[in-house]
Design an enzyme around this catalytic site. Structure first.
Site, PDB file in Angstrom:
ATOM      1  N   GLU A   1      13.468  -7.412  10.988  1.00 50.02           N
ATOM      2  CA  GLU A   1      12.308  -7.839  10.203  1.00 50.02           C
ATOM      3  C   GLU A   1      12.408  -9.301   9.781  1.00 50.02           C
ATOM      4  O   GLU A   1      13.495  -9.882   9.726  1.00 50.02           O
ATOM      5  CB  GLU A   1      12.157  -6.932   8.971  1.00 50.02           C
TER       6      GLU A   1
ATOM      7  N   HIS B   1       8.617   1.179  12.202  1.00 56.52           N
ATOM      8  CA  HIS B   1       9.448   2.217  11.602  1.00 56.52           C
ATOM      9  C   HIS B   1       8.641   3.060  10.614  1.00 56.52           C
ATOM     10  O   HIS B   1       7.596   2.636  10.108  1.00 56.52           O
ATOM     11  CB  HIS B   1      10.658   1.600  10.886  1.00 56.52           C
TER      12      HIS B   1
END
Length: 194
Positions: A83, A9
């Site tokens: 994550e 990201h």
């Protein structure tokens, strides 16, 4: 075989501050949005059949920007690509984390282990690979997955037998990593720095 392109990201304010985000849902900042647009430019001309994303907003927005720029279908969410859960370390500056936990990720209270992270990310990619092979057999399918540095690091370590990434090597926001999967196994094809 399924070609899998993992994209980290774009930048968030916590990335900029050097804070551990983990599973805390921190949005992209303007630099992060620009990085996602740059990734789309770099990937223009690459065929993608589907786009997947972690459920965290920084990955979702990255995937949406890339999918929109490349005229791809809306991203599908895959929870296994979120994550690394850092437990008590989330929100800490990296220096505080290293000082308090000596950088031992597997010893942070409330954090998942690296093996747990690797197992769930691999399981998610195996589901993506299985779906791709069902849809496209015998044609090779290509998918893009917007995810996170910890996930990519764990998969690089797994696919390389622990030789990648190099000690101290940072995986930059917007970095691109290409893998291939064929019925469960994963191998690294290349890494493109954006």
């Amino acid at each position: 075989m399924t070609l899998i392109t993992l994209v980290r990201h774009g930048q968030t304010d916590w990335n900029l501050e050097g804070r551990i985000q983990g599973s805390t849902d921190i949005p992209l900042n303007d630099t992060g949005r620009a990085q996602a647009e740059e990734v789309a430019v770099r990937l223009a001309g690459t065929r993608f059949d589907h786009v997947y994303t972690s459920p965290l907003s920084r990955a979702v927005e990255t995937a949406e920007i890339i999918a929109g720029a490349l005229a791809l279908p809306a991203p599908l969410t895959t929870a296994g690509m979120r994550e690394h859960e850092f437990g008590e370390a989330e929100g800490m500056l990296w220096e505080q984390y290293v000082d308090r936990f000596r950088g031992k990720r597997d010893q942070v209270p409330g954090a998942e282990t690296v093996q747990q992270l690797t197992d769930r990310a691999l399981a998610s990619l195996q589901r993506i690979d299985l779906a791709a092979r069902r849809r496209s057999a015998p044609r090779e399918e290509s998918v893009l997955v917007a995810t996170h540095g910890g996930v990519i690091r764990a998969l690089l370590e797994h696919a390389s037998g622990g030789t990648l990434p190099a000690p101290g090597e940072s995986l930059g926001n917007g970095s691109v990593h290409r893998f291939a999967m064929d019925g469960g196994g994963i191998r690294l094809l290349d890494t493109v720095v954006v």
